[in-house]
Write an enzyme that holds these catalytic residues in place. Structure first.
Site, PDB file in Angstrom:
ATOM      1  N   CYS A   5      47.695  30.594 -25.478  1.00  0.00           N
ATOM      2  CA  CYS A   5      47.153  29.266 -25.757  1.00  0.00           C
ATOM      3  C   CYS A   5      48.189  28.528 -26.602  1.00  0.00           C
ATOM      4  CB  CYS A   5      45.841  29.393 -26.526  1.00  0.00           C
ATOM      5  SG  CYS A   5      45.158  27.793 -27.021  1.00  0.00           S
ATOM      6  N   CYS A  48      40.672  24.077 -24.076  1.00  0.00           N
ATOM      7  CA  CYS A  48      40.046  24.445 -25.340  1.00  0.00           C
ATOM      8  C   CYS A  48      39.945  23.147 -26.132  1.00  0.00           C
ATOM      9  CB  CYS A  48      40.931  25.467 -26.056  1.00  0.00           C
ATOM     10  SG  CYS A  48      40.418  25.780 -27.756  1.00  0.00           S
ATOM     11  N   ARG A  57      33.726  28.597 -30.658  1.00  0.00           N
ATOM     12  CA  ARG A  57      34.480  29.343 -31.687  1.00  0.00           C
ATOM     13  C   ARG A  57      34.167  28.840 -33.100  1.00  0.00           C
ATOM     14  NH1 ARG A  57      39.887  28.749 -30.328  1.00  0.00           N
ATOM     15  NH2 ARG A  57      39.385  30.191 -28.658  1.00  0.00           N
ATOM     16  N   CYS A 115      44.799  16.402 -42.303  1.00  0.00           N
ATOM     17  CA  CYS A 115      45.827  17.396 -41.988  1.00  0.00           C
ATOM     18  C   CYS A 115      46.900  17.562 -43.060  1.00  0.00           C
ATOM     19  CB  CYS A 115      46.478  17.047 -40.657  1.00  0.00           C
ATOM     20  SG  CYS A 115      47.557  18.373 -40.073  1.00  0.00           S
ATOM     21  N   CYS A 163      47.270  32.161 -29.930  1.00  0.00           N
ATOM     22  CA  CYS A 163      47.373  30.694 -29.928  1.00  0.00           C
ATOM     23  C   CYS A 163      48.550  30.260 -30.793  1.00  0.00           C
ATOM     24  CB  CYS A 163      46.115  30.059 -30.517  1.00  0.00           C
ATOM     25  SG  CYS A 163      44.620  30.592 -29.724  1.00  0.00           S
ATOM     26  N   CYS A 206      46.561  11.914 -39.133  1.00  0.00           N
ATOM     27  CA  CYS A 206      45.233  12.553 -39.159  1.00  0.00           C
ATOM     28  C   CYS A 206      44.859  12.843 -40.628  1.00  0.00           C
ATOM     29  CB  CYS A 206      45.262  13.834 -38.334  1.00  0.00           C
ATOM     30  SG  CYS A 206      46.030  13.589 -36.707  1.00  0.00           S
ATOM     31  N   CYS A 251      54.776  16.150 -39.449  1.00  0.00           N
ATOM     32  CA  CYS A 251      54.234  15.491 -38.251  1.00  0.00           C
ATOM     33  C   CYS A 251      54.141  13.971 -38.455  1.00  0.00           C
ATOM     34  CB  CYS A 251      52.864  16.070 -37.927  1.00  0.00           C
ATOM     35  SG  CYS A 251      52.182  15.424 -36.385  1.00  0.00           S
TER      36      CYS A 251
END
Ligand code: SAM
Ligand code: DTB
Ligand code: SF4
Length: 329
Positions: free
Chosen positions: A144, A204, A276, A76, A113, A73, A69
Site C-alpha cells: 500500500c 483505502c 481500520r 499535519c 503501507c 492540512c 510538505c
C-alpha cells in the site's frame, strides 16, 4: 453548473458506475441517534454476517518521505507551513525500506503501507517508489502507498509495479473540507480515488475525527465514503492526534462514544469493507478498543510508530489479541 451538479460530477469521477447515493446523511444521522446498545448490536450483527469477528487484519506503516510538505492540512505535523517538531527528511533508500518490510513481516503484519509527505509524486520519485513496491511485494506482503494526488499515468505505473492498495483519505465532509485544508480540494481527492480505481488498484480511504467538525459533518463523511461505488476496500478511521504547532493543536478531544458511533455506522454502511481503527489508538484503553472491535473495526496499524507519532507497540497488541482471543489475518 450549480454546486450540487458540480458535487455530483466530481463524485461520479471517483466512481466506476453512476452515483447511487445509497446512503443519505440523514440515514447515517439516524444511526448515530440510536440508543448506543441498539447501534452496537446492529453493527455487530452486520459485522458477523460479513466477517469472522475474532479476526483482525494488521498493516505495518512506515514514513518513506517525512516532512517538508507543500500542503496546509491543519492537522499535519509534516506541512512545511507549521513549526512542528517534525524535521524534513529525504526519501528513504529502497534497501532500508525493504529491510523495514522484512521486519514487519517477521512481526506478523500482512500489509506494508508506505507514506510520503507529498502533494503528489514527481517522475524521479515514482521510479524509487515503484522499485520499493516491487521489492516489498516480492517478500509476499500486500503493498500500500499513500503519496498524495496522482495523474492517470502514475496510477498505471503503480499498478504495473504490483501495488495492491492506494491510501487516499477523504479526511472530512466535503462541506467542512475548506476549514481544514485549502491547498487542494475534496473534489481533487475524489479524482485521485477515481484514477486509482480505474487503474485496478484497491482503494483505502477514510478520514479523521475530532477536528472540530459537527456530528452532521461526521455523518456526511461516512455517507460520502459509503456512496463511492463500490465503497473503499479499506476504511481507516483516524482520531485526531493533536500536533503542537499546527492550527488544530488545541482542538478539544472528541468524546470516545461519538468516535465509537462512527465506527459502528461505518460498519453498517460499508458491510464488506475493512474498517481500520487507525491513528489515536495509542491513547485508547484496551476496554475502548474492545468496544471498537465489537462495533465492527477489524483492522489496525501494527507498528511502533505511525508516520511521525507513536502507535501502540506490537508487544502490547500481541498481549491484547491474546486477552481478547483475536487472531491476526
Ligand atoms: N500526503 C499524503 C496525503 O495527504 O494523502 C499521504 C500522507 S498523509 C499524512 C495520510 C493521512 O494521515 C492523512 O490523510 C490523514 O488522514 C492522516 N493524518 C495525518 N496527520 C494526522 C493526525 N495528526 N492525526 C490523525 N490522522 C492524521
Ligand atoms: C491513515 O489513514 N492513517 C495513517 C495512514 N493512513 C497513512 C497515518 C496516520 C498519521 C498519524 C499522524 C502521524 O504519525 O504523523
Ligand atoms: Fe502533506 Fe499529506 Fe500532511 Fe497534507 S496530510 S500536509 S498532503 S503529508
Amino acid at each position: 453548473m450549480t454546486t450540487a451538479a458540480l458535487a455530483l460530477k466530481s463524485a461520479e469521477s471517483a466512481n466506476s458506475a453512476p452515483v447511487s447515493a445509497k446512503w443519505s446523511v440523514s440515514r447515517i444521522m439516524e444511526l448515530f441517534q440510536l440508543p448506543l446498545m441498539d447501534l452496537l448490536y446492529r453493527a455487530h450483527q452486520v459485522h458477523r454476517e460479513n466477517f469472522n469477528p475474532n479476526e483482525i487484519q494488521r498493516s505495518a506503516l512506515i514514513s518513506i518521505k517525512t516532512g517538508g510538505c507543500s500542503e496546509d492540512c491543519s492537522y499535519c505535523s509534516q506541512s512545511a507551513r507549521y513549526r512542528t517538531a517534525t524535521e524534513r527528511e529525504a526519501l528513504m533508500q529502497v534497501e532500508d525500506v525493504v529491510n523495514a518490510a522484512k521486519e514487519a513481516k517477521a512481526n506478523g503484519a500482512t500489509r506494508f503501507c508506505m507514506g510520503a509527505a507529498w502533494r503528489g509524486p514527481k517522475e524521479k520519485q515514482m521510479e524509487m517508489v515503484t522499485q520499493m513496491i516491487r521489492e516489498v511485494k516480492a517478500l509476499g506482503l500486500e503493498t500500500c502507498v499513500t503519496l498524495g494526488m496522482l495523474n492517470e499515468g502514475q496510477a498505471e505505473q503503480l499498478k504495473e509495479a504490483g501495488l495492491d492498495y492506494y491510501n487516499h483519505n477523504l479526511d472530512t465532509d466535503s462541506a467542512f473540507y475548506d476549514n481544514v485544508i485549502t491547498t487542494h480540494s475534496h473534489a481533487d481527492r475524489l479524482d485521485t480515488i477515481g484514477l486509482v480505481r480505474r487503474a485496478g488498484i484497491k482503494v483505502c480511504s477514510g478520514g479523521i475525527l475530532g477536528m472540530g467538525e459537527s456530528r452532521r459533518n461526521r455523518a456526511a463523511l461516512v455517507a460520502q465514503l459509503a456512496n463511492l461505488n463500490p465503497p473503499p476496500d479499506s476504511v481507516p478511521i483516524n482520531n485526531l492526534i493533536p500536533i503542537p504547532g499546527t492550527p488544530l493543536a488545541e482542538t478539544e478531544k472528541l468524546d470516545n462514544f461519538e468516535f465509537l458511533r462512527v465506527i459502528a455506522a461505518s460498519r453498517i454502511a460499508m458491510p464488506k469493507s475493512y474498517v481500520r481503527l487507525s491513528a489515536g489508538r495509542e491513547s485508547m484503553s484496551e476496554e475502548f478498543q474492545a468496544l471498537c472491535f465489537f462495533a465492527g473495526a477489524n483492522s489496525i496499524f501494527y507498528c511502533d510508530k505511525l508516520l511521525t507519532t507513536m502507535n501502540t507497540g506490537a508487544n502490547r497488541d500481541v498481549a491484547m489479541f491474546s486477552k481478547f482471543g483475536l487472531t491476526a489475518v
